[in-house]
Design an enzyme around this catalytic site. Structure first.
Site, PDB file in Angstrom:
ATOM      1  N   ALA A 105       0.798  -1.225   0.000  1.00 36.67           N
ATOM      2  CA  ALA A 105       0.000   0.000   0.000  1.00 36.67           C
ATOM      3  C   ALA A 105       0.832   1.277   0.000  1.00 36.67           C
ATOM      4  CB  ALA A 105      -0.918   0.012   1.226  1.00 36.67           C
ATOM      5  N   ARG A 149      10.430   7.672  -2.333  1.00 38.05           N
ATOM      6  CA  ARG A 149      11.864   7.743  -2.607  1.00 38.05           C
ATOM      7  C   ARG A 149      12.230   7.190  -3.984  1.00 38.05           C
ATOM      8  NH1 ARG A 149      14.696   5.197   2.560  1.00 38.05           N
ATOM      9  NH2 ARG A 149      12.627   4.325   2.949  1.00 38.05           N
ATOM     10  N   GLU A 186      10.582   0.226  17.319  1.00 38.44           N
ATOM     11  CA  GLU A 186      10.920   0.989  16.128  1.00 38.44           C
ATOM     12  C   GLU A 186      12.061   1.961  16.439  1.00 38.44           C
ATOM     13  OE1 GLU A 186       9.724   0.419  13.150  1.00 38.44           O
ATOM     14  OE2 GLU A 186       8.464  -1.176  13.978  1.00 38.44           O
ATOM     15  N   ARG A 231      11.428 -10.295 -35.438  1.00 39.58           N
ATOM     16  CA  ARG A 231      10.266  -9.644 -34.859  1.00 39.58           C
ATOM     17  C   ARG A 231       9.183 -10.672 -34.563  1.00 39.58           C
ATOM     18  NH1 ARG A 231       9.050  -4.917 -38.971  1.00 39.58           N
ATOM     19  NH2 ARG A 231       7.301  -4.562 -37.528  1.00 39.58           N
ATOM     20  N   ASN A 286      15.555 -21.202 -50.907  1.00 40.41           N
ATOM     21  CA  ASN A 286      16.600 -20.214 -50.664  1.00 40.41           C
ATOM     22  C   ASN A 286      16.141 -18.849 -51.167  1.00 40.41           C
ATOM     23  OD1 ASN A 286      19.727 -19.939 -50.005  1.00 40.41           O
ATOM     24  ND2 ASN A 286      19.301 -18.675 -51.800  1.00 40.41           N
ATOM     25  N   GLY A 346      13.477  -1.478  12.908  1.00 35.49           N
ATOM     26  CA  GLY A 346      12.988  -1.896  14.214  1.00 35.49           C
ATOM     27  C   GLY A 346      13.927  -2.927  14.819  1.00 35.49           C
ATOM     28  N   GLN A 370      -6.446  -0.625   2.019  1.00 34.53           N
ATOM     29  CA  GLN A 370      -6.124  -0.063   3.328  1.00 34.53           C
ATOM     30  C   GLN A 370      -6.913   1.221   3.540  1.00 34.53           C
ATOM     31  OE1 GLN A 370      -1.987   0.544   4.158  1.00 34.53           O
ATOM     32  NE2 GLN A 370      -2.351   1.401   6.200  1.00 34.53           N
TER      33      GLN A 370
END
Length: 521
Positions: free
Chosen positions: A14, A19, A182, A360, A404, A167, A79
């Protein structure tokens, strides 16, 4: 012992991941061909849990959509606005309970007691969506320790040289886990502890449900800490255990691009080492990158500078590289693929491709076929023993067996509005510098002349050519390009030709006259 499959695995995904400085949610960044959360889902699947739930919030729609794509069976829990890992787990457990209760009701279990008993029972593993080096084996060891010790909670820990920000695991004099503190809430003596919480747990579901109801935000960050569940479990009479990870780097999370790259390199080393131990020759592991979903057979060889992505498969005896990038490409037994960039293609047994070849999507090369240097193919099937040796484009085409395609040939498949397909039969010889304008069909055994433009079907066994008689315009360069180096070269060549027709005396006189002229100049 083999651990009992847990009742559920919960993945926390969540967070905003600020950063990373990215518009892409952190857990959707990729290493080894999978997103971070997909690595967590793959590790969870190895435990064969009863259910898997992923808790989401930041960029909810994008994350949930991706999870549905890679793990359709996984539940999505949202959440709420309350911050903290305790809040995330509470929401995840609520979703698990609601799902199991709904299943019980659908199965005919009714009544308050039956509903309550239908909530999740047994072990619940809680892990994170940003720890891609945590695999199923490590999670399985944690579940096994949880069962063997009869714990209410078992936490995964690690010993690190610098525990700043993590922690800390606080133990009693007998080594039992008392609590997790913590970093921001830890006094100096606790901050000196080097054993850290890896953020991965196994809980007894009933104890977890009860402890979550008693969490508070009375801490430095004003969050519901999941770590507080350990102390609450002890107060309730439960045992709290820990498993120290054998490799601390395996539990490191990804919070920025530097850590993403480091995790990617570490995971690649793990993957490459695993394939070498399985019998694959990898000449230079440092320059070889292999995604998690790639499959290699023993006695395959991977040369330096090679990247194998997606669902690429390389059979025994095949050699890939150097300097080759394949994505979702199947390489047959004994094939050779040299300096090739390819995707969504299939290379048959004993075939050769490269160097400097572009495969491709939709390219299929048959057994012992060849696609050579500076050739591009797309949506093309080239049959067994057939060859496109060099400097050609084959698009939207089928080429039969033992045929070919001469150098410099182009399959013209697009008229500016629609794409059409060309068909070349077996044992066909396409001359050099041919242009095949689709849709066109060349029958078995047919030949085409050099420089031909094929606009119409060629019957089996026929020769197709449309060459124009060569014309030579004498003296054109001197007349139309006077004063150029080409004109000077042409004049010198003409003079030489003229001299060869003179007697020796005449040649001497011409040479002397030329020398006098040069001296005067």
């Amino acid at each position: 012992m083999t651990p009992t499959p847990p009742a559920a695995v919960m993945i926390l995904a969540a967070g905003a991941g600020t950063r990373m400085r990215s518009a892409t949610p952190k857990v959707l960044h990729q290493i080894a061909g999978r997103s971070l959360v997909a690595h967590a889902l793959a590790a969870a699947a190895e435990l064969d849990p009863g259910r898997t739930v992923v808790v989401v919030r930041h960029e909810r729609e994008a994350v949930a959509s991706h999870i549905t794509d890679v793990a359709p069976h996984a539940l999505i829990a949202d959440q709420d606005a309350v911050p903290g890992t305790g809040s995330a787990v509470r929401c995840g457990l609520s979703t698990l309970d609601a799902t199991t209760v709904a299943a019980a009701v659908a199965a005919g279990a009714i009544g308050d007691r039956a509903v309550l008993e239908s909530q999740v029972q047994g072990s619940v593993v809680v892990t994170s969506g940003d720890v891609p080096l945590v695999d199923g084996a490590l999670l399985g060891s944690l579940v096994e320790a949880h069962e063997e010790q009869g714990n209410a909670v078992t936490v995964l820990t690690a010993e690190v040289p610098d525990a700043t920000g993590y922690g800390r695991i606080v133990r009693d004099t007998d080594g039992a886990v008392l609590r997790i503190v913590e970093h921001k809430d830890a006094p100096a003596e606790v901050r000196a502890i080097r054993e850290i919480n890896a953020g991965i747990y196994v809980f007894d579901a009933a104890g977890l449900r009860d402890a979550l109801a008693h969490l508070t935000t009375d801490n430095a960050q004003g969050e519901l800490y999941l770590t507080d569940v350990l102390a609450l479990a002890r107060e309730a009479g439960g045992r709290v255990g820990a498993l120290v990870a054998p490799d601390a780097s395996a539990v490191e999370g990804v919070n920025d691009r530097v850590q993403l790259a480091a995790a990617g390199a570490a995971l690649n080393r793990r993957i490459v080492d695993g394939w070498m131990r399985a019998g694959v020759t990898i000449v230079d592991p440092a320059t070889t990158w292999i995604d998690a979903d790639v499959e290699l057979e023993a006695d395959a060889t991977v040369l330096p500078g090679t990247q194998l992505h997606g669902a690429t498969y390389v059979a025994a005896g095949a050699t890939v590289g150097p300097d080759t990038t394949l994505t979702d490409v199947e390489v047959g037994e004994g094939a050779t693929v040299t300096r090739v960039h390819g995707s969504l293609a299939k290379i048959g047994p004993g075939a050769t491709v490269g160097p400097f070849t572009f495969l491709r999507p939709g390219t299929v090369l048959g057994k012992k076929g060849k696609i050579g240097a500076f050739v591009e193919t797309k949506n093309a099937t080239i049959g067994a023993h057939s060859k496109v040796p060099h400097l050609s484009y084959v698009g939207d085409a089928t080429v039969g067996e033992h045929s070919n395609v001469g150098a410099g040939s182009i399959f013209v498949n697009y008229d500016g509005v629609t794409k059409s397909t060309s068909h070349v039969g077996d044992h066909v010889r396409i001359g050099s510098d041919n242009t095949l304008i689709a849709p066109v069909e060349i029958g078995d055994g047919a030949y085409t002349g050099a420089g031909a433009i094929i606009r119409h079907d060629v019957p089996a066994g026929a020769l197709a050519l449309n060459a124009v008689s060569q014309q030579v315009v004498e003296g054109w360069v001197e007349r139309r390009r006077p004063g150029t180096p080409s004109a000077a070269a042409a004049r010198a060549a003409q003079d030489a030709d003229d001299s060869r027709g003179l007697s020796s005396g005449a040649q001497e006189e011409r040479a002397a006259a030329a020398a006098d002229h040069k001296g005067e100049a």
